[in-house]
Design a protein around this motif. Structure first.
Motif, PDB file in Angstrom:
ATOM      1  N   ASP A 200     -10.132  -3.832  -7.766  1.00  0.00           N
ATOM      2  CA  ASP A 200     -10.725  -4.136  -6.460  1.00  0.00           C
ATOM      3  C   ASP A 200     -11.143  -5.603  -6.375  1.00  0.00           C
ATOM      4  OD1 ASP A 200     -10.339  -1.461  -5.935  1.00  0.00           O
ATOM      5  OD2 ASP A 200     -12.467  -0.971  -5.720  1.00  0.00           O
ATOM      6  N   MET A 201     -11.710  -6.109  -7.455  1.00  0.00           N
ATOM      7  CA  MET A 201     -12.135  -7.514  -7.486  1.00  0.00           C
ATOM      8  C   MET A 201     -10.936  -8.449  -7.367  1.00  0.00           C
ATOM      9  SD  MET A 201     -15.467  -7.643  -7.857  1.00  0.00           S
ATOM     10  CE  MET A 201     -15.906  -9.146  -8.688  1.00  0.00           C
ATOM     11  N   ILE A 202      -9.858  -8.127  -8.070  1.00  0.00           N
ATOM     12  CA  ILE A 202      -8.654  -8.962  -8.022  1.00  0.00           C
ATOM     13  C   ILE A 202      -8.098  -9.005  -6.604  1.00  0.00           C
ATOM     14  CG2 ILE A 202      -6.229  -9.079  -8.757  1.00  0.00           C
ATOM     15  CD1 ILE A 202      -7.240  -7.982 -11.509  1.00  0.00           C
TER      16      ILE A 202
ATOM     17  N   LEU B 191       0.816  -1.216   0.000  1.00  0.00           N
ATOM     18  CA  LEU B 191       0.000   0.000   0.000  1.00  0.00           C
ATOM     19  C   LEU B 191       0.848   1.263   0.000  1.00  0.00           C
ATOM     20  CD1 LEU B 191      -2.787  -1.074   2.526  1.00  0.00           C
ATOM     21  CD2 LEU B 191      -2.715  -1.368   0.036  1.00  0.00           C
ATOM     22  N   THR B 192       2.144   1.132   0.262  1.00  0.00           N
ATOM     23  CA  THR B 192       3.008   2.317   0.299  1.00  0.00           C
ATOM     24  C   THR B 192       3.233   2.903  -1.083  1.00  0.00           C
ATOM     25  OG1 THR B 192       5.139   1.157   0.088  1.00  0.00           O
ATOM     26  CG2 THR B 192       4.192   1.351   2.311  1.00  0.00           C
TER      27      THR B 192
ATOM     28  N   GLU C 127     -11.822  -0.748   2.615  1.00  0.00           N
ATOM     29  CA  GLU C 127     -13.085  -0.327   1.999  1.00  0.00           C
ATOM     30  C   GLU C 127     -13.182  -0.797   0.551  1.00  0.00           C
ATOM     31  OE1 GLU C 127     -13.547   3.894   2.449  1.00  0.00           O
ATOM     32  OE2 GLU C 127     -13.827   3.750   4.616  1.00  0.00           O
ATOM     33  N   HIS C 128     -12.076  -0.792  -0.165  1.00  0.00           N
ATOM     34  CA  HIS C 128     -12.089  -1.222  -1.563  1.00  0.00           C
ATOM     35  C   HIS C 128     -12.329  -2.720  -1.708  1.00  0.00           C
ATOM     36  CE1 HIS C 128     -10.935   2.210  -4.206  1.00  0.00           C
ATOM     37  NE2 HIS C 128     -10.580   2.735  -3.043  1.00  0.00           N
TER      38      HIS C 128
ATOM     39  N   LEU D 215      -4.511   4.248  -4.305  1.00  0.00           N
ATOM     40  CA  LEU D 215      -5.892   4.114  -3.855  1.00  0.00           C
ATOM     41  C   LEU D 215      -6.446   5.470  -3.427  1.00  0.00           C
ATOM     42  CD1 LEU D 215      -5.866   0.870  -1.684  1.00  0.00           C
ATOM     43  CD2 LEU D 215      -6.966   1.188  -3.895  1.00  0.00           C
ATOM     44  N   TYR D 216      -7.711   5.622  -3.566  1.00  0.00           N
ATOM     45  CA  TYR D 216      -8.409   6.844  -3.219  1.00  0.00           C
ATOM     46  C   TYR D 216      -9.633   6.463  -2.401  1.00  0.00           C
ATOM     47  CZ  TYR D 216     -10.443   4.694  -7.254  1.00  0.00           C
ATOM     48  OH  TYR D 216     -10.943   3.739  -8.103  1.00  0.00           O
TER      49      TYR D 216
END
Length: 193
Positions: free
Chosen positions: A65-67, A40-41, A98-99, A45-46
């Motif tokens: 997001d699905m992957i 995540l670094t 959330e994603h 993502l938003y």
């Protein structure tokens, strides 16, 4: 060999004390698992917008997001490394969750109104360091409590926290000792993880 998903939210990367602990534990875990890292670094993502939220109800979910949701849902084990920031963890981790909290993939709403988790993992290891001397499961530790709630949603019954505390208030020698103690605790946990 089983699969482990490592979610890295250590924003300071190599300088992160949390990452130092995680790296040592992952070395041991790599002997038992294929490790798939979600870093995540370096993520772009938003925050989930109102339009995206509405689109979820019509199953118009972004492919990425699905992957990621499927990768997490199908993992045999999950490890999250995230430092203690503002009584919880960095916002990128919440945004990521959330994603990927997608109905039908990480959890399922049933006709009777109940919810069941759909994740394969029965254990999630949360690695953190806290600048303050706040113990795990204190009401001030919102990171561990949030991940326990997500564990319930996703159907992961065991959420284990490994934490080194007091990182910003003790001298350098004490901080190193506390990091080593957290690593030792984590290695014992990883032997049966």
């Amino acid at each position: 060999m089983n699969n482990l998903v490592f979610i890295n939210a250590c924003i300071r990367q190599e300088q992160s004390r949390t990452y130092q602990i995680a790296r040592r534990l992952l070395t041991l875990l790599s002997q038992k698992y294929n490790i798939h890292t979600i870093d995540l670094t370096v993520s772009d993502l938003y925050c989930v917008t109102a339009n995206q939220y509405r689109a979820r109800h019509t199953k118009e979910i972004p492919e990425q997001d699905m992957i990621l949701a499927n990768r997490v849902s199908n993992a045999d084990r999950i490890v999250i490394a995230a430092p203690f920031w503002d009584m919880s963890f960095p916002s990128i981790l919440k945004t990521f969750i959330e994603h990927i909290s997608i109905e039908g993939i990480t959890f399922k709403n049933l006709e009777d109104g109940s919810t069941v988790g759909k994740c394969k993992a029965d254990k999630l290891l949360y690695i953190t360091t806290r600048g303050m001397d706040i113990p795990t499961d204190s009401e001030l530790d919102q990171g561990s409590s949030y991940l326990k709630a997500i564990g319930w949603l996703w159907g992961i019954p065991e959420i284990i926290t490994v934490a080194a505390t007091g990182m910003d208030i003790y001298d350098e020698i004490t901080v190193k000792e506390r990091i080593e103690s957290a690593i030792e605790t984590g290695l014992r946990i990883c032997n049966n993880f």
